[in-house]
Write a protein that holds these residues in place. Structure first.
Motif, short mmCIF file in Angstrom:
data_model
loop_
_atom_site.label_atom_id
_atom_site.label_comp_id
_atom_site.label_asym_id
_atom_site.label_seq_id
_atom_site.Cartn_x
_atom_site.Cartn_y
_atom_site.Cartn_z
N ASN A 213 -7.11 1.80 -3.41
CA ASN A 213 -7.41 3.11 -2.84
C ASN A 213 -6.13 3.97 -2.76
N HIS A 214 -6.27 5.25 -3.04
CA HIS A 214 -5.17 6.22 -2.91
C HIS A 214 -3.90 5.73 -3.58
N MET A 215 -4.05 5.21 -4.77
CA MET A 215 -2.93 4.59 -5.46
C MET A 215 -1.74 5.54 -5.66
N LEU A 216 -2.00 6.74 -6.11
CA LEU A 216 -0.90 7.65 -6.43
C LEU A 216 -0.07 7.99 -5.20
N GLU A 217 -0.75 8.19 -4.06
CA GLU A 217 -0.03 8.48 -2.82
C GLU A 217 0.86 7.30 -2.43
N ARG A 218 0.40 6.10 -2.67
CA ARG A 218 1.16 4.90 -2.30
C ARG A 218 2.28 4.61 -3.30
N LEU A 219 2.09 5.02 -4.55
CA LEU A 219 3.08 4.73 -5.59
C LEU A 219 4.31 5.63 -5.51
N ARG A 220 4.13 6.87 -5.08
CA ARG A 220 5.24 7.83 -5.11
C ARG A 220 6.44 7.39 -4.28
N PRO A 221 6.26 6.90 -3.05
CA PRO A 221 7.44 6.45 -2.29
C PRO A 221 8.13 5.24 -2.92
N VAL A 222 7.37 4.39 -3.60
CA VAL A 222 7.97 3.25 -4.30
C VAL A 222 8.89 3.76 -5.41
N ALA A 223 8.37 4.71 -6.20
CA ALA A 223 9.18 5.29 -7.29
C ALA A 223 10.40 6.00 -6.74
N GLN A 224 10.23 6.71 -5.64
CA GLN A 224 11.34 7.44 -5.05
C GLN A 224 12.49 6.50 -4.66
N LYS A 225 12.15 5.39 -4.02
CA LYS A 225 13.19 4.43 -3.61
C LYS A 225 13.83 3.75 -4.82
N TYR A 226 13.05 3.57 -5.88
CA TYR A 226 13.62 3.04 -7.10
C TYR A 226 14.71 3.98 -7.62
N PHE A 227 14.38 5.27 -7.68
CA PHE A 227 15.34 6.23 -8.22
C PHE A 227 16.54 6.47 -7.29
N GLU A 228 16.34 6.20 -6.02
CA GLU A 228 17.46 6.28 -5.08
C GLU A 228 18.34 5.04 -5.15
N ASN A 229 17.90 4.06 -5.95
CA ASN A 229 18.63 2.80 -6.14
C ASN A 229 18.87 2.09 -4.81
N ASN A 230 17.86 2.17 -3.95
CA ASN A 230 17.94 1.52 -2.64
C ASN A 230 17.03 0.29 -2.68
N ARG A 231 17.61 -0.87 -2.96
CA ARG A 231 16.82 -2.08 -3.15
C ARG A 231 16.04 -2.47 -1.89
N ASP A 232 16.73 -2.41 -0.77
CA ASP A 232 16.09 -2.86 0.47
C ASP A 232 14.85 -2.01 0.78
N GLU A 233 14.99 -0.70 0.69
CA GLU A 233 13.86 0.18 0.99
C GLU A 233 12.83 0.15 -0.13
N PHE A 234 13.25 -0.11 -1.34
CA PHE A 234 12.32 -0.26 -2.46
C PHE A 234 11.38 -1.44 -2.19
N ILE A 235 11.95 -2.57 -1.82
CA ILE A 235 11.14 -3.75 -1.49
C ILE A 235 10.23 -3.44 -0.29
N GLY A 236 10.79 -2.73 0.67
CA GLY A 236 10.02 -2.37 1.86
C GLY A 236 8.83 -1.50 1.53
N GLU A 237 9.01 -0.54 0.61
CA GLU A 237 7.90 0.33 0.23
C GLU A 237 6.83 -0.43 -0.54
N LEU A 238 7.24 -1.40 -1.34
CA LEU A 238 6.26 -2.23 -2.04
C LEU A 238 5.36 -2.95 -1.03
N TYR A 239 5.99 -3.49 0.01
CA TYR A 239 5.23 -4.22 1.03
C TYR A 239 4.41 -3.27 1.91
N LYS A 240 5.04 -2.21 2.36
CA LYS A 240 4.38 -1.24 3.23
C LYS A 240 3.13 -0.66 2.59
#
Length: 261
Positions: A213-240
């Motif tokens: 459900n609502h995949m695109l809304e959930r995917l955008r913060p994951v992509a954002q943290k990837y591009f910010e090169n923030n591993r910790d928050e990237f993993i956190g967004e995947l889980y969140k």
């Protein structure tokens, strides 16, 4: 972050193989077309990755568009020339109408129907199609391979944000774009040479249920943290956003800790 990506792919939840997708089915039906476009004939390989199959399908559709538009230009030119004075406006309008259902890529408000060619050649096709009946452009009908460009390098990752693919753009930086594919449940990170940098495989084998459900809304913060090169928050967004299980979250956090970054 390669270790993170490898771990996600290795532990992906079982799902139907890529061989059962529309992408692969289209490729199997039309792969022989790649023999006609010399620069990309290397993509005719059933063992290609899912991403290379997607690339091949762009080439195939570009060639199909070319064949179709070539024939429409010849047909319209012959018909309109019977009026003794070729009406350019009528020619362009009629051609535009006949191309309405073709896949294309938008660039500077222009429609690129044949991305194996440069933007300038595409504009001859759509803006001044009568030139196609005269040398040197008439050469493009049958002897076009010398004019074929590396479209992935020329148009970059934005080419994938078009009607030539089933990918959906969910984020970008100046040099990379993030694209999601529903059939593979994967985010493809594509660079400005149109090549694959990384794959983020979603939903691991430890998950009892998955939510789409609502995949695109959930995917955008994951992509954002990837591009910010923030591993910790990237993993956190995947889980969140429920793309990984609690167990996978712990595994990735441990990998991140071991990296010491």
């Amino acid at each position: 972050m390669a270790t993170i990506y490898q771990t996600l792919e290795k532990n992906r939840k079982r799902r139907p193989g890529f061989e059962r997708t529309q992408e692969f089915s289209f490729y199997l039906r039309h792969a022989d077309i790649l023999n006609k476009v010399n620069r990309f004939d290397f993509l005719k390989n059933k063992e290609n990755s899912d991403f290379d199959i997607m690339r091949a399908n762009i080439v195939i559709q570009a060639y199909q568009n070319k064949e179709y538009i070539d024939e429409e230009i010849k047909s319209l030119y012959a018909y309109l020339s019977n009026d003794k004075k070729l009406d350019r406006v009528k020619f362009i309008s009629a051609l535009k109408e006949r191309c309405v259902d073709l896949p294309y890529y938008s660039l500077d408000k222009d429609k690129i129907y044949i991305p194996i060619f440069t933007q300038s050649i595409n504009l001859v096709y759509t803006k001044t199609p009568e030139k196609m009946m005269e040398y040197p452009y008439s050469n493009l009908f049958d002897n076009f391979n010398d004019s074929v460009v590396d479209m992935f390098d020329v148009y970059g990752f934005e080419l994938y944000d078009s009607y030539f693919t089933r990918l959906i753009k969910v984020g970008s930086s100046e040099t990379e774009g993030a694209f999601f594919h529903y059939d593979t449940n994967t985010i493809y990170i594509i660079n400005d040479q149109g090549r694959l940098d990384n794959k983020i495989v979603l939903f691991d084998k430890y998950m009892k249920r998955i939510s789409t459900n609502h995949m695109l809304e959930r995917l955008r913060p994951v992509a954002q943290k990837y591009f910010e090169n923030n591993r910790d928050e990237f993993i956190g967004e995947l889980y969140k956003n429920e793309f990984i299980s609690g167990k996978m979250y712990a595994i990735l956090k441990e990998l991140h800790f071991k990296d010491g970054k």
